[in-house]
Design a protein around this motif. Structure first.
Motif, PDB file in Angstrom:
ATOM      1  N   GLU A 254      12.547   3.980   0.178  1.00  0.00           N
ATOM      2  CA  GLU A 254      11.168   3.490   0.080  1.00  0.00           C
ATOM      3  C   GLU A 254      11.150   1.974  -0.062  1.00  0.00           C
ATOM      4  OE1 GLU A 254       6.930   3.991  -0.085  1.00  0.00           O
ATOM      5  OE2 GLU A 254       8.618   5.169   0.681  1.00  0.00           O
ATOM      6  N   TRP A 255      12.039   1.424  -0.860  1.00  0.00           N
ATOM      7  CA  TRP A 255      12.103  -0.033  -0.996  1.00  0.00           C
ATOM      8  C   TRP A 255      12.435  -0.674   0.354  1.00  0.00           C
ATOM      9  CZ3 TRP A 255      10.716  -3.364  -4.730  1.00  0.00           C
ATOM     10  CH2 TRP A 255      11.096  -4.697  -4.546  1.00  0.00           C
ATOM     11  N   GLU A 256      13.347  -0.091   1.075  1.00  0.00           N
ATOM     12  CA  GLU A 256      13.732  -0.653   2.368  1.00  0.00           C
ATOM     13  C   GLU A 256      12.550  -0.721   3.329  1.00  0.00           C
ATOM     14  OE1 GLU A 256      17.077   1.277   4.126  1.00  0.00           O
ATOM     15  OE2 GLU A 256      18.274   1.202   2.292  1.00  0.00           O
ATOM     16  N   VAL A 257      11.814   0.377   3.466  1.00  0.00           N
ATOM     17  CA  VAL A 257      10.723   0.384   4.448  1.00  0.00           C
ATOM     18  C   VAL A 257       9.545  -0.458   3.968  1.00  0.00           C
ATOM     19  CG1 VAL A 257      11.401   2.602   5.413  1.00  0.00           C
ATOM     20  CG2 VAL A 257       9.762   2.556   3.541  1.00  0.00           C
ATOM     21  N   ALA A 258       9.362  -0.557   2.643  1.00  0.00           N
ATOM     22  CA  ALA A 258       8.238  -1.318   2.106  1.00  0.00           C
ATOM     23  C   ALA A 258       8.447  -2.822   2.223  1.00  0.00           C
ATOM     24  CB  ALA A 258       7.995  -0.943   0.652  1.00  0.00           C
ATOM     25  N   THR A 259       9.684  -3.261   2.432  1.00  0.00           N
ATOM     26  CA  THR A 259       9.971  -4.690   2.521  1.00  0.00           C
ATOM     27  C   THR A 259      10.343  -5.122   3.941  1.00  0.00           C
ATOM     28  OG1 THR A 259      12.253  -4.242   1.776  1.00  0.00           O
ATOM     29  CG2 THR A 259      10.649  -4.921   0.106  1.00  0.00           C
ATOM     30  N   GLU A 260      10.144  -4.240   4.907  1.00  0.00           N
ATOM     31  CA  GLU A 260      10.361  -4.625   6.303  1.00  0.00           C
ATOM     32  C   GLU A 260       9.266  -5.586   6.755  1.00  0.00           C
ATOM     33  OE1 GLU A 260      10.440  -0.959   8.408  1.00  0.00           O
ATOM     34  OE2 GLU A 260      12.546  -0.521   7.906  1.00  0.00           O
ATOM     35  N   ARG A 261       9.524  -6.285   7.831  1.00  0.00           N
ATOM     36  CA  ARG A 261       8.625  -7.341   8.284  1.00  0.00           C
ATOM     37  C   ARG A 261       7.217  -6.821   8.593  1.00  0.00           C
ATOM     38  NH1 ARG A 261       9.683 -12.328   9.665  1.00  0.00           N
ATOM     39  NH2 ARG A 261      11.912 -11.889   9.662  1.00  0.00           N
ATOM     40  N   ARG A 262       7.112  -5.641   9.186  1.00  0.00           N
ATOM     41  CA  ARG A 262       5.810  -5.104   9.590  1.00  0.00           C
ATOM     42  C   ARG A 262       5.314  -4.026   8.617  1.00  0.00           C
ATOM     43  NH1 ARG A 262       4.359  -6.313  14.741  1.00  0.00           N
ATOM     44  NH2 ARG A 262       3.268  -4.334  15.055  1.00  0.00           N
TER      45      ARG A 262
ATOM     46  N   PRO B  59       9.882  13.455   1.362  1.00  0.00           N
ATOM     47  CA  PRO B  59       9.552  12.455   2.382  1.00  0.00           C
ATOM     48  C   PRO B  59       8.599  13.015   3.442  1.00  0.00           C
ATOM     49  CG  PRO B  59      11.694  13.397   2.825  1.00  0.00           C
ATOM     50  CD  PRO B  59      11.261  13.948   1.497  1.00  0.00           C
ATOM     51  N   GLY B  60       7.997  12.101   4.163  1.00  0.00           N
ATOM     52  CA  GLY B  60       7.099  12.472   5.250  1.00  0.00           C
ATOM     53  C   GLY B  60       5.854  11.618   5.211  1.00  0.00           C
ATOM     54  N   HIS B  61       5.143  11.657   4.097  1.00  0.00           N
ATOM     55  CA  HIS B  61       4.009  10.743   3.938  1.00  0.00           C
ATOM     56  C   HIS B  61       4.514   9.314   4.090  1.00  0.00           C
ATOM     57  CE1 HIS B  61       0.279   9.033   2.485  1.00  0.00           C
ATOM     58  NE2 HIS B  61       0.970   8.317   1.609  1.00  0.00           N
ATOM     59  N   THR B  62       5.573   8.991   3.379  1.00  0.00           N
ATOM     60  CA  THR B  62       6.382   7.803   3.654  1.00  0.00           C
ATOM     61  C   THR B  62       7.830   8.285   3.728  1.00  0.00           C
ATOM     62  OG1 THR B  62       6.823   7.232   1.340  1.00  0.00           O
ATOM     63  CG2 THR B  62       4.807   6.338   2.330  1.00  0.00           C
ATOM     64  N   HIS B  63       8.693   7.432   4.230  1.00  0.00           N
ATOM     65  CA  HIS B  63      10.083   7.848   4.415  1.00  0.00           C
ATOM     66  C   HIS B  63      10.804   8.055   3.089  1.00  0.00           C
ATOM     67  CE1 HIS B  63       9.994   7.481   8.741  1.00  0.00           C
ATOM     68  NE2 HIS B  63       9.430   6.291   8.634  1.00  0.00           N
ATOM     69  N   GLY B  64      10.344   7.379   2.026  1.00  0.00           N
ATOM     70  CA  GLY B  64      11.022   7.495   0.745  1.00  0.00           C
ATOM     71  C   GLY B  64      10.131   8.051  -0.348  1.00  0.00           C
ATOM     72  N   HIS B  65       9.229   8.937   0.012  1.00  0.00           N
ATOM     73  CA  HIS B  65       8.307   9.507  -0.974  1.00  0.00           C
ATOM     74  C   HIS B  65       9.035  10.490  -1.881  1.00  0.00           C
ATOM     75  CE1 HIS B  65       5.007  11.890  -2.649  1.00  0.00           C
ATOM     76  NE2 HIS B  65       4.217  10.875  -2.352  1.00  0.00           N
ATOM     77  N   LEU B  66       8.643  10.493  -3.164  1.00  0.00           N
ATOM     78  CA  LEU B  66       9.170  11.488  -4.106  1.00  0.00           C
ATOM     79  C   LEU B  66       8.033  12.060  -4.936  1.00  0.00           C
ATOM     80  CD1 LEU B  66       9.269  10.215  -7.245  1.00  0.00           C
ATOM     81  CD2 LEU B  66      11.178   8.924  -6.258  1.00  0.00           C
ATOM     82  N   SER B  67       8.261  13.240  -5.476  1.00  0.00           N
ATOM     83  CA  SER B  67       7.322  13.890  -6.381  1.00  0.00           C
ATOM     84  C   SER B  67       8.003  14.104  -7.727  1.00  0.00           C
ATOM     85  CB  SER B  67       6.847  15.218  -5.786  1.00  0.00           C
ATOM     86  OG  SER B  67       6.233  15.029  -4.520  1.00  0.00           O
TER      87      SER B  67
END
Length: 300
Positions: free
Chosen positions: A159-167, A218-226
């Protein structure tokens, strides 16, 4: 992209666990926003996407969506917050915190008491929150990260990785909400030591005593957790945005947009199987206002 924060891999379990511990759970309402019905439950037809964003939807058809968080109190490990709700500034100038795109999408914001103020009203010093679990980093879940500078933040490393990508802003993230030099600890759900729990293929035991488990959804976001919390007589499943509403849980009616539909459906199936096998569990979906009104103030 370089960030002010330098996340480190979490070393679990976190201290304070004790065999047989149960926790206390308090649902917290941060605010309400207006949303088109098609955003929560996917419509059909060529205009479905436009209507999911509110285009052509009369104001009287918009539905109230709760923005929520949860306080978990462990007898020895201390206090855990799940998600952070909306930052107080959203009630004054939404774009300062949510960004211009987020401010356009989040219409009719009704801000409740800020989470720090709600905690104080419950006799809880916000500085005493030792751990904040982030189900994911979307702008309505990480909005008030800055309000808890003393906490350790736990989230999926992906989740950190995808949240800090350029787009990342095009995928619901506002980097300035969480890019602070705080203590971030990331989880690797693909590590060899990660186990399964109940119907969930990947789970970690936060304190090593079974009281608070984080499960990969995952699914809603790539690194989602419950989050699964063990109460005195049953469990509570906080789905985050793996399930927006009880309708999705019952009927598998997907929301308008998910990052990975295959993973979303797989996570949803794990949650549905959990509910079937654990019928007495308290299940709280991410954004269901009708279900929210049925909740009690405190669960022991």
């Amino acid at each position: 992209m370089a960030t002010a924060a330098q996340p480190q891999l979490a070393e679990l379990p976190l201290p304070g666990g004790r065999f047989g511990s149960t926790v206390r759970l308090q649902p917290l309402l941060s605010g309400l926003v207006d949303a088109p019905p098609g955003f929560l439950h996917r419509g059909v037809g060529r205009l479905a996407g436009a209507r999911a964003l509110g285009l052509g939807v009369p104001r009287e058809e918009l539905v109230k969506v709760p923005i929520v968080a949860f306080l978990i109190e462990h007898p020895r490990a201390g206090r855990v917050l799940v998600d952070t709700g909306l930052h107080p500034s959203v009630g004054v100038d939404p774009k300062q915190n949510l960004g211009r795109l987020g401010a356009r999408l989040f219409k009719g914001v009704e801000l409740e008491q800020s989470l720090p103020d709600q905690l104080r009203a419950r006799g809880v010093d916000p500085a005493s929150i030792g751990v904040v679990v982030l189900t994911h980093l979307h702008l309505d879940h990480a909005s008030a990260v800055s309000e808890f500078p003393e906490a350790t933040f736990v989230l999926d490393g992906l989740e950190w990785e995808v949240a800090t990508e350029r787009r990342a802003a095009l995928h619901g993230y506002v980097r300035r909400q969480f890019d602070h030099a705080f203590d971030y600890r990331t989880l690797d759900f693909d590590a060899d030591w990660v186990e399964s729990f109940a119907t969930f293929g990947r789970a970690v035991d936060l304190f090593g005593d079974g009281s608070v488990r984080l499960v990969a959804t995952p699914g809603h976001t790539h690194g989602h957790l419950s989050v699964i919390a063990r109460l005195s007589e049953r469990e509570a499943l906080l789905t985050g945005d793996a399930v927006f509403t009880m309708r999705t849980l019952r009927d598998s009616h997907l929301p308008w947009r998910v990052e990975d539909e295959h993973l979303y459906r797989r996570s949803l199936k794990e949650i549905q199987h959990y509910v079937e096998q654990t019928p007495d569990a308290l299940v709280v979906p991410g954004h269901d206002i009708d279900h929210w009104h049925t909740l009690e103030a405190v669960y022991e």
